[in-house]
Design a protein around this motif. Sequence first.
Motif, mmCIF file in Angstrom:
data_model
loop_
_atom_site.group_PDB
_atom_site.id
_atom_site.type_symbol
_atom_site.label_atom_id
_atom_site.label_comp_id
_atom_site.label_asym_id
_atom_site.label_seq_id
_atom_site.Cartn_x
_atom_site.Cartn_y
_atom_site.Cartn_z
ATOM 1 N N THR A 1 -10.413 7.641 9.455
ATOM 2 C CA THR A 1 -9.238 7.445 8.613
ATOM 3 C C THR A 1 -9.379 6.197 7.755
ATOM 4 N N ASP A 2 -9.900 5.115 8.340
ATOM 5 C CA ASP A 2 -9.992 3.845 7.626
ATOM 6 C C ASP A 2 -11.167 3.772 6.654
ATOM 7 N N MET A 3 -12.238 4.511 6.934
ATOM 8 C CA MET A 3 -13.445 4.379 6.105
ATOM 9 C C MET A 3 -13.362 5.155 4.794
ATOM 10 N N THR A 4 -12.411 6.082 4.699
ATOM 11 C CA THR A 4 -12.382 6.977 3.544
ATOM 12 C C THR A 4 -11.171 6.702 2.666
ATOM 13 N N SER B 1 1.039 7.699 5.045
ATOM 14 C CA SER B 1 2.383 7.358 5.515
ATOM 15 C C SER B 1 2.436 6.152 6.440
ATOM 16 N N VAL B 2 1.297 5.729 7.005
ATOM 17 C CA VAL B 2 1.264 4.575 7.910
ATOM 18 C C VAL B 2 0.164 3.628 7.429
ATOM 19 N N PRO B 3 0.459 2.338 7.279
ATOM 20 C CA PRO B 3 -0.547 1.414 6.742
ATOM 21 C C PRO B 3 -1.695 1.172 7.707
ATOM 22 N N GLN B 4 -2.851 0.841 7.152
ATOM 23 C CA GLN B 4 -4.010 0.504 7.970
ATOM 24 C C GLN B 4 -3.677 -0.706 8.840
ATOM 25 N N GLY B 5 -4.150 -0.671 10.086
ATOM 26 C CA GLY B 5 -3.835 -1.728 11.036
ATOM 27 C C GLY B 5 -2.747 -1.333 12.011
ATOM 28 N N LYS B 6 -2.023 -0.236 11.713
ATOM 29 C CA LYS B 6 -0.974 0.250 12.615
ATOM 30 C C LYS B 6 -1.229 1.675 13.092
ATOM 31 N N SER C 1 -8.794 -0.133 18.449
ATOM 32 C CA SER C 1 -9.309 0.570 17.275
ATOM 33 C C SER C 1 -8.705 0.029 15.991
ATOM 34 N N ASP C 2 -7.456 -0.451 16.048
ATOM 35 C CA ASP C 2 -6.865 -1.093 14.874
ATOM 36 C C ASP C 2 -7.645 -2.344 14.496
ATOM 37 N N LYS C 3 -8.142 -3.057 15.502
ATOM 38 C CA LYS C 3 -8.942 -4.258 15.239
ATOM 39 C C LYS C 3 -10.369 -3.893 14.850
ATOM 40 N N ALA D 1 0.835 -1.189 0.000
ATOM 41 C CA ALA D 1 0.000 0.000 0.000
ATOM 42 C C ALA D 1 0.862 1.228 0.000
ATOM 43 N N GLY D 2 0.605 2.100 -1.001
ATOM 44 C CA GLY D 2 1.407 3.308 -1.076
ATOM 45 C C GLY D 2 2.791 3.034 -1.598
ATOM 46 N N GLY D 3 3.160 1.767 -1.875
ATOM 47 C CA GLY D 3 4.466 1.445 -2.422
ATOM 48 C C GLY D 3 5.595 1.615 -1.443
ATOM 49 N N ARG D 4 5.339 1.540 -0.143
ATOM 50 C CA ARG D 4 6.382 1.795 0.834
ATOM 51 C C ARG D 4 6.848 0.495 1.466
ATOM 52 N N THR D 5 8.099 0.436 1.788
ATOM 53 C CA THR D 5 8.654 -0.744 2.428
ATOM 54 C C THR D 5 8.342 -0.699 3.907
ATOM 55 N N ASP D 6 8.540 -1.867 4.575
ATOM 56 C CA ASP D 6 8.310 -1.917 6.024
ATOM 57 C C ASP D 6 9.232 -0.961 6.762
ATOM 58 N N GLN D 7 10.474 -0.817 6.263
ATOM 59 C CA GLN D 7 11.418 0.087 6.913
ATOM 60 C C GLN D 7 10.917 1.523 6.865
#
Length: 457
Positions: free
Chosen positions: A388-391, A180-185, A327-329, A44-50
């Motif tokens: 943030t997650d719904m949109t 900048s931060v993936p969903q779930g985090k 909230s992440d869950k 997502a967003g093309g970003r690495t875990d780092q």
Amino acid sequence: MEKRAPHGPMVTPTPGGARMSETHLMIANSLRKMRGQSIGTAGAGGRTDQCHNGNGLVHVLSLSASKTADALIDPKLVLSWLMGAIGAPVFLIGALVPVREAGALLPQLWVARWVQTQSIRKRFWAIGAAVQGVMAVGIAMVALKLEGAWAGWLILAAVAVLAISRSVASTTYKDALARSVPQGKRGAVIGAAGSIAATFGFAYGASMSFGVFGGVSVEAVAGFVFLAGLLFIAAALMFMQLQEDATTDAKENAQAWSEFFQPLFTDRSFQFFILARSFLTATAFAPPFIVMVTVGASESSLTRLGPMVVASALAASASAFLWGRLSDKSSRLSLILAGLIASGVYALTAGVVLWGSGALNMWYATSLMFVAQVAYQGVRSGRSIFLTDMTQNDMRLRYTALSNTVIGIVLLAGLGLGGVAHFAGAAHALLLCAVMAAIGAGFATRLARTECDGVPQ
């Protein structure tokens, strides 16, 4: 088998075609990574875990600094006391909270339409934080150098500018977070920052209560307000280090007003979110009424207020991260649980006052305040992560501005609870807050489940 291209002559795929496509993709990926972007299968967003981990750290540090600064310059306690100590008129002190809260929410529609044309959002949060820092430093200087009505007017003007700057930061933050931060985090990031800031707020309140810095004085409080300004500026500088995904399309055009307001009338999930959040504003209205029924008539009100302030900070420190993880869950579940907890504690508090002993033991009241503030943290975490997650990226800014503007109007309407407390007593106002929180939890059950809830929208 031969295939016809959409526009052009018949073509025959070659065995090396797939390898050539992969080669072209690798080259394009490499070029775009050099520009801070990526395509293909990087996630997502093309970003690495780092990169995600680095962004998470930037968010935690920046938010921790800004939230700590918020605690040091809290208009409900710190600025109200400071303006009273320098002899500002009572009506100016009473205007502090309405100016700050309404000023932070109502301008967001206009801010959103302006920011919507920009591809990078982090700079707007940084500018908002920096201006808040400058205003905080200005408030400290005024408190140290001036007194009376002039000082009060200057501080109120600075609070107004600070509130508008806060509006800019609030409008753009969720969008920057999602980019900048993936969903779930995201909940964990916000929760960690809230817990860190609450810990510093707890230490601040405890140190003032025990006279660590020589007791409460204008100079000491002004010094902490000055420190808040430095923290805001530091947060702005840190946030500019964020690696944010720019919009891949051309800059978005600001919509016509009718189109901008359209989600309020066409998006049913958003409508339920607005209703739930509006009724759950009871979690913001209620704490002052708990203070009133506990310390309002006490001769030792300052002594009794201290433990409640500490309980509030401790609740935020202990629960913010846990609410963030929940909230992440399921941000929907966070809103439901927080509303039910709030409704129960408000009803219990009002019941003891109205039909029990008529007074609250200090430690019992402190425990109730702790639970009430835990519920408040749950509402804050749940509503932020749900929106943030719904949109989607192209709609998030508009939805944030719309919801915050509506809530700004609701907060102004909430002044009516103060009238109820004045004429009928704070306990009756708490009963209304209990009913509101329960209704808010009910509307939260109607919210659409986000992907992290296990059912895609």
